[in-house]
Design a protein around this motif. Sequence first.
Motif, PDB file in Angstrom:
ATOM      1  N   MET A 146      51.440  41.758  57.437  1.00 58.55           N
ATOM      2  CA  MET A 146      52.008  41.995  56.118  1.00 58.55           C
ATOM      3  C   MET A 146      51.383  41.053  55.090  1.00 58.55           C
ATOM      4  N   ASN A 147      51.124  39.793  55.459  1.00 54.77           N
ATOM      5  CA  ASN A 147      50.499  38.852  54.534  1.00 54.77           C
ATOM      6  C   ASN A 147      49.130  39.344  54.080  1.00 54.77           C
ATOM      7  N   GLY A 148      48.386  39.978  54.985  1.00 57.36           N
ATOM      8  CA  GLY A 148      47.064  40.491  54.642  1.00 57.36           C
ATOM      9  C   GLY A 148      47.120  41.525  53.533  1.00 57.36           C
ATOM     10  N   ILE A 149      48.157  42.362  53.555  1.00 59.17           N
ATOM     11  CA  ILE A 149      48.323  43.387  52.514  1.00 59.17           C
ATOM     12  C   ILE A 149      48.557  42.719  51.168  1.00 59.17           C
ATOM     13  N   PHE A 150      49.458  41.734  51.131  1.00 62.98           N
ATOM     14  CA  PHE A 150      49.745  41.053  49.864  1.00 62.98           C
ATOM     15  C   PHE A 150      48.533  40.280  49.362  1.00 62.98           C
ATOM     16  N   GLU A 151      47.785  39.690  50.282  1.00 63.34           N
ATOM     17  CA  GLU A 151      46.584  38.956  49.882  1.00 63.34           C
ATOM     18  C   GLU A 151      45.563  39.906  49.278  1.00 63.34           C
ATOM     19  N   LYS A 152      45.400  41.077  49.906  1.00 60.61           N
ATOM     20  CA  LYS A 152      44.464  42.066  49.382  1.00 60.61           C
ATOM     21  C   LYS A 152      44.903  42.563  48.007  1.00 60.61           C
ATOM     22  N   LEU A 153      46.197  42.830  47.847  1.00 66.17           N
ATOM     23  CA  LEU A 153      46.719  43.261  46.546  1.00 66.17           C
ATOM     24  C   LEU A 153      46.497  42.187  45.491  1.00 66.17           C
ATOM     25  N   THR A 154      46.743  40.946  45.861  1.00 66.32           N
ATOM     26  CA  THR A 154      46.559  39.838  44.927  1.00 66.32           C
ATOM     27  C   THR A 154      45.094  39.717  44.523  1.00 66.32           C
ATOM     28  N   ASN A 155      44.188  39.836  45.482  1.00 68.66           N
ATOM     29  CA  ASN A 155      42.757  39.764  45.168  1.00 68.66           C
ATOM     30  C   ASN A 155      42.335  40.913  44.264  1.00 68.66           C
ATOM     31  N   ASN A 156      42.806  42.122  44.572  1.00 67.35           N
ATOM     32  CA  ASN A 156      42.474  43.279  43.734  1.00 67.35           C
ATOM     33  C   ASN A 156      43.028  43.120  42.329  1.00 67.35           C
ATOM     34  N   MET A 157      44.250  42.592  42.210  1.00 65.04           N
ATOM     35  CA  MET A 157      44.857  42.392  40.896  1.00 65.04           C
ATOM     36  C   MET A 157      44.071  41.348  40.107  1.00 65.04           C
ATOM     37  N   SER A 158      43.689  40.266  40.766  1.00 63.62           N
ATOM     38  CA  SER A 158      42.893  39.226  40.098  1.00 63.62           C
ATOM     39  C   SER A 158      41.569  39.794  39.604  1.00 63.62           C
ATOM     40  N   GLU A 159      40.919  40.594  40.439  1.00 67.47           N
ATOM     41  CA  GLU A 159      39.659  41.221  40.036  1.00 67.47           C
ATOM     42  C   GLU A 159      39.867  42.162  38.852  1.00 67.47           C
ATOM     43  N   SER A 160      40.956  42.900  38.866  1.00 60.75           N
ATOM     44  CA  SER A 160      41.238  43.839  37.774  1.00 60.75           C
ATOM     45  C   SER A 160      41.498  43.110  36.464  1.00 60.75           C
ATOM     46  N   ILE A 161      42.229  42.016  36.544  1.00 60.60           N
ATOM     47  CA  ILE A 161      42.501  41.226  35.333  1.00 60.60           C
ATOM     48  C   ILE A 161      41.207  40.629  34.801  1.00 60.60           C
ATOM     49  N   GLU A 162      40.396  40.091  35.698  1.00 59.85           N
ATOM     50  CA  GLU A 162      39.105  39.521  35.295  1.00 59.85           C
ATOM     51  C   GLU A 162      38.221  40.594  34.658  1.00 59.85           C
ATOM     52  N   SER A 163      38.211  41.776  35.228  1.00 64.09           N
ATOM     53  CA  SER A 163      37.434  42.882  34.661  1.00 64.09           C
ATOM     54  C   SER A 163      37.976  43.299  33.293  1.00 64.09           C
ATOM     55  N   ALA A 164      39.292  43.319  33.155  1.00 67.20           N
ATOM     56  CA  ALA A 164      39.906  43.672  31.877  1.00 67.20           C
ATOM     57  C   ALA A 164      39.502  42.674  30.798  1.00 67.20           C
ATOM     58  N   VAL A 165      39.490  41.395  31.148  1.00 68.52           N
ATOM     59  CA  VAL A 165      39.057  40.356  30.196  1.00 68.52           C
ATOM     60  C   VAL A 165      37.600  40.590  29.820  1.00 68.52           C
ATOM     61  N   SER A 166      36.759  40.864  30.802  1.00 63.19           N
ATOM     62  CA  SER A 166      35.337  41.112  30.536  1.00 63.19           C
ATOM     63  C   SER A 166      35.132  42.329  29.634  1.00 63.19           C
ATOM     64  N   LEU A 167      35.889  43.380  29.888  1.00 68.70           N
ATOM     65  CA  LEU A 167      35.773  44.578  29.055  1.00 68.70           C
ATOM     66  C   LEU A 167      36.218  44.303  27.620  1.00 68.70           C
ATOM     67  N   ALA A 168      37.291  43.549  27.464  1.00 70.51           N
ATOM     68  CA  ALA A 168      37.759  43.191  26.116  1.00 70.51           C
ATOM     69  C   ALA A 168      36.700  42.354  25.398  1.00 70.51           C
ATOM     70  N   LEU A 169      36.107  41.401  26.113  1.00 69.23           N
ATOM     71  CA  LEU A 169      35.053  40.574  25.520  1.00 69.23           C
ATOM     72  C   LEU A 169      33.847  41.426  25.139  1.00 69.23           C
ATOM     73  N   HIS A 170      33.437  42.292  26.021  1.00 71.45           N
ATOM     74  CA  HIS A 170      32.296  43.166  25.761  1.00 71.45           C
ATOM     75  C   HIS A 170      32.549  44.040  24.539  1.00 71.45           C
ATOM     76  N   ASN A 171      33.788  44.470  24.383  1.00 68.25           N
ATOM     77  CA  ASN A 171      34.167  45.337  23.270  1.00 68.25           C
ATOM     78  C   ASN A 171      34.515  44.545  22.006  1.00 68.25           C
ATOM     79  N   LYS A 172      34.460  43.215  22.113  1.00 66.79           N
ATOM     80  CA  LYS A 172      34.776  42.290  21.011  1.00 66.79           C
ATOM     81  C   LYS A 172      36.212  42.429  20.523  1.00 66.79           C
ATOM     82  N   ASN A 173      37.118  42.789  21.433  1.00 69.75           N
ATOM     83  CA  ASN A 173      38.537  42.860  21.093  1.00 69.75           C
ATOM     84  C   ASN A 173      39.152  41.475  21.194  1.00 69.75           C
ATOM     85  N   GLN A 174      40.058  41.162  20.279  1.00 70.59           N
ATOM     86  CA  GLN A 174      40.659  39.832  20.201  1.00 70.59           C
ATOM     87  C   GLN A 174      41.646  39.559  21.321  1.00 70.59           C
ATOM     88  N   GLU A 175      42.258  40.632  21.833  1.00 67.59           N
ATOM     89  CA  GLU A 175      43.261  40.495  22.878  1.00 67.59           C
ATOM     90  C   GLU A 175      42.964  41.457  24.016  1.00 67.59           C
TER      91      GLU A 175
END
Length: 89
Positions: free
Chosen positions: A1-30
């Motif tokens: 069960m811990n492996g599932i939560f760890e995988k979800l956490t890693n995927n969520m972290s990657e998604s947030i990091e990607s969202a930040v990168s996309l906002a930066l690329h698009n020059k959005n303030q937030e």
Amino acid sequence: MNGIFEKLTNNMSESIESAVSLALHNKNQEVEPIHFLWAQLTNSNSVLNQIFNKMNINKVAIELDVKSLSEKLPKASSLSKENIRISRN
């Protein structure tokens, strides 16, 4: 069960990091929910992307709509990872 939560956490972290990168690329303030959705759509390992694939949904039009919506957000001329904000949305 811990492996599932760890995988979800890693995927969520990657998604947030990607969202930040996309906002930066698009020059959005937030980083808005639309950036997070865009990150999910462009990540072939995301749960959303896997659902679309299983349902045989062509996501090209959805990606274009999401990108178009993000382009309408306020822009900033000088933006960096250190000064970008996360939206309250």
